[in-house]
Design a protein around this motif. Structure first.
Motif, PDB file in Angstrom:
ATOM      1  N   MET A  20       0.829  -1.250  -0.135  1.00 28.60           N
ATOM      2  CA  MET A  20      -0.122  -0.046  -0.070  1.00 28.60           C
ATOM      3  C   MET A  20       1.012   1.286  -0.008  1.00 28.60           C
ATOM      4  O   MET A  20       0.642   2.192  -0.635  1.00 28.60           O
ATOM      5  CB  MET A  20      -0.891   0.183   1.129  1.00 28.60           C
ATOM      6  N   CYS A  21       1.995   1.149   0.763  1.00 27.24           N
ATOM      7  CA  CYS A  21       2.892   2.444   0.916  1.00 27.24           C
ATOM      8  C   CYS A  21       3.497   2.538  -0.333  1.00 27.24           C
ATOM      9  O   CYS A  21       3.349   3.660  -1.030  1.00 27.24           O
ATOM     10  CB  CYS A  21       4.147   2.383   1.862  1.00 27.24           C
ATOM     11  N   GLU A  22       3.809   1.491  -1.328  1.00 26.15           N
ATOM     12  CA  GLU A  22       4.300   1.567  -2.469  1.00 26.15           C
ATOM     13  C   GLU A  22       3.576   2.377  -3.558  1.00 26.15           C
ATOM     14  O   GLU A  22       3.832   3.194  -4.369  1.00 26.15           O
ATOM     15  CB  GLU A  22       5.028   0.354  -3.186  1.00 26.15           C
ATOM     16  N   ARG A  23       2.278   1.728  -3.458  1.00 27.10           N
ATOM     17  CA  ARG A  23       1.128   2.356  -4.352  1.00 27.10           C
ATOM     18  C   ARG A  23       1.023   3.875  -3.873  1.00 27.10           C
ATOM     19  O   ARG A  23       0.895   4.733  -4.802  1.00 27.10           O
ATOM     20  CB  ARG A  23      -0.033   1.898  -4.197  1.00 27.10           C
ATOM     21  N   TYR A  24       0.996   4.275  -2.715  1.00 25.12           N
ATOM     22  CA  TYR A  24       0.702   5.573  -2.306  1.00 25.12           C
ATOM     23  C   TYR A  24       2.015   6.283  -2.633  1.00 25.12           C
ATOM     24  O   TYR A  24       1.992   7.631  -3.494  1.00 25.12           O
ATOM     25  CB  TYR A  24       0.650   5.882  -0.807  1.00 25.12           C
TER      26      TYR A  24
END
Length: 103
Positions: A20-24
């Motif tokens: 999720m952090c990578e997507r953000y």
């Protein structure tokens, strides 16, 4: 076995959060790129608007100068008209054509 399952669950949760952090981070990068592009477009539009305003100002100055010249011509013609009227009035009084104002 219970500790192992909890550990696996936590690892999956951590992995999910990392994803999720990578997507953000990717979304943030895209938003930054979009903002940079928007700023470039806005700057270019501002530069073009500035150029148009300068050109309009040049045209305005030219038209003001033309208006001043026309006003001077009108004032001169008005003066000339007064002189001609004075000559005509004088000519009516002096029909012999000896008007020194008309020469």
């Amino acid at each position: 076995a219970v500790v192992s399952t909890q550990s696996t669950g936590k690892q999956e949760e951590i992995k999910g959060l990392e994803t999720m952090c990578e997507r953000y981070q990717e979304e943030i990068k895209c938003v930054r790129d979009d903002c940079k592009e928007a700023i470039k477009v806005s700057e270019n539009q501002a530069i073009e608007a500035c150029k148009r305003m300068k050109q309009m100002n040049v045209e305005l100055v030219k038209s003001q100068e033309t208006a001043r010249q026309m006003q001077q011509i009108l004032v001169s013609e008005k003066e000339r008209s007064k002189e001609l009227k004075a000559c005509l009035d004088h000519e009516r009084l002096q029909p012999m054509g000896l008007c020194f104002l008309c020469d």
